[in-house]
Design an enzyme around this catalytic site. Structure first.
Site, PDB file in Angstrom:
ATOM      1  N   ALA A 156     -15.848 100.377  -3.181  1.00 15.30           N
ATOM      2  CA  ALA A 156     -16.396 101.434  -2.326  1.00 15.30           C
ATOM      3  C   ALA A 156     -15.265 102.246  -1.681  1.00 15.30           C
ATOM      4  CB  ALA A 156     -17.353 100.852  -1.303  1.00 15.30           C
ATOM      5  N   CYS A 157     -15.394 102.540  -0.400  1.00 17.11           N
ATOM      6  CA  CYS A 157     -14.410 103.397   0.262  1.00 17.11           C
ATOM      7  C   CYS A 157     -13.046 102.740   0.414  1.00 17.11           C
ATOM      8  CB  CYS A 157     -14.925 103.823   1.641  1.00 17.11           C
ATOM      9  SG  CYS A 157     -16.315 104.970   1.565  1.00 17.11           S
ATOM     10  N   SER A 158     -12.958 101.436   0.177  1.00 17.40           N
ATOM     11  CA  SER A 158     -11.674 100.740   0.285  1.00 17.40           C
ATOM     12  C   SER A 158     -10.925 100.683  -1.036  1.00 17.40           C
ATOM     13  CB  SER A 158     -11.884  99.315   0.810  1.00 17.40           C
ATOM     14  OG  SER A 158     -12.178  99.314   2.182  1.00 17.40           O
TER      15      SER A 158
END
Length: 381
Positions: A156-158
């Site tokens: 995801a966003c990481s």
């Protein structure tokens, strides 16, 4: 020999949507919806939708604009989704590969490298337009890299910091000496543009980072990485290949039989819970990471944080560095780009290196669904 982040590159689409434009389209949709369902709303069977505003968006997020692959479809109140024609796999470059290729070329030029000098490509993104063959392998082929490996990964966003950590680990394991990490985000396609709480959040972009093992210092030395995950459903995107079977199991014969067949499968978040739960954990991870490397928060000259929300960035900065921290330590690019998911800390890094001097200690940190948090310690060469 040490490992360095030697260069970055970005690609941003030609289309840009201001919050004023977005609000005009959204409010028209709201008015049309409320008019269409006026009787049901009056009877209490449906809830009237509420208008959005640029003032609300900026206060809630700090976002003023965002880049997108397609503007026309998003701003059409009858559609409110990006539109792009299908491309035949093997005959045309996919949209994701096209974006990633442009960012990678930009990064390779900045690093002074040719494509065939790369040993690996990791495409680390929050969404992929297909399961396989990997977007990374398509880019490997398109750029003329004739050896090595390429694969896709999703945190995801990481994904950016996790991808950098995997690149460093691959180099340490002897799998190569030069690896590119790509963060390609077509967030406009996974966003429900009809949801008032999130219709303004995301933007499209691609970013590339070059990680190299070198004898001569160059760019930023990667000192250490720290990765953390914890299961949560407060940020989710459930759209996937099993949806067809699930719809059929529910007795739905065709997608067209459902007014909004995927709206509950697209990006959803419990914003207040995310803010309350994620910010303290991110601050803890960064602080612990510094302590494990015998570093003090006061030594950090720059923090390139995930551009999720300007208020989150401010809170994390003050929690780590101190309540009177200079806001320039954690620069913000969300106003122009919006939240670009995994690419956002790399975009911030790419755009805001002015003033970083040789020997300065810096942090790149991402956080998002999972929950997932990644922290990378960097030192300017």
């Amino acid at each position: 020999m040490a490992i360095y982040l030697t260069a970055t590159g970005i690609y941003k689409p030609e289309h840009k949507i201001s919050s004023d434009e977005l609000v005009t389209a959204f409010n028209t949709y709201v008015d049309n919806y409320n008019s269409k369902h006026a009787d049901a709303i009056a009877a209490g069977e449906k809830v009237a939708l509420q208008h959005s505003s640029s003032e609300f968006i900026e206060k809630a997020s700090g976002i003023k604009s965002r880049y997108v692959i397609d503007k026309k479809g998003i701003l059409d109140p009858e559609i409110m989704a990006p539109i792009f024609p299908a491309r035949k796999l093997g005959e045309e470059l996919s949209v994701m590969a096209e974006m990633g290729l442009a960012a990678l070329k930009d990064a390779l030029d900045a690093a002074g490298l040719s494509a065939d000098e790369l040993d690996g490509i990791i495409c680390a993104s929050s969404n992929f337009q297909r399961c396989y063959p990997a977007i990374a392998i398509e880019i490997q082929h398109a750029i003329g890299m004739t050896h090595g490996f390429a694969y896709d990964m999703n945190v995801a966003c990481s994904a950016a910091t996790f991808g950098i950590a995997q690149a460093v680990g691959s180099i340490k394991a002897g799998l190569g000496k030069k690896i590119a990490v790509l963060n390609i985000e077509i967030t406009s396609a996974h966003l429900n543009w009809r949801n008032r709480d999130s219709h303004f959040i995301f933007g499209d972009v691609a970013a590339a980072s070059i990680i190299e093992a070198l004898d001569t210092p160059k760019g930023y030395e990667v000192l250490d990485s720290k990765l953390y995950t914890q299961f949560s459903t407060n940020i989710k995107n459930e759209y996937g290949f099993m949806d067809r079977s699930e719809f059929l199991a529910a007795g739905t014969q065709m997608y067209e039989d459902i007014e909004e067949p995927v709206s509950d499968k697209l990006f959803l978040q419990e914003g207040r819970k995310v803010f309350r739960e994620v910010c303290p954990k991110v601050s803890e991870i960064i602080s612990t990471h510094l302590s494990e490397n015998n570093l003090e928060p006061s030594q950090i000259k720059r923090m390139w944080l995930h551009q999720a929300n300007i208020n989150m960035i401010d809170l994390i900065l003050r929690s780590v560095v101190g309540k009177d921290a200079d806001k320039s330590i954690a620069p913000v690019v969300i106003s122009e780009y919006g939240n670009t998911s995994s690419a956002s800390p790399v975009v911030a890094f790419h755009e805001t290196q002015d003033g970083v001097a040789s020997g300065d200690l810096c942090v790149m940190c991402s956080f998002g669904a999972g929950y997932s948090i990644g922290s990378v310690l960097l030192k300017k060469a």
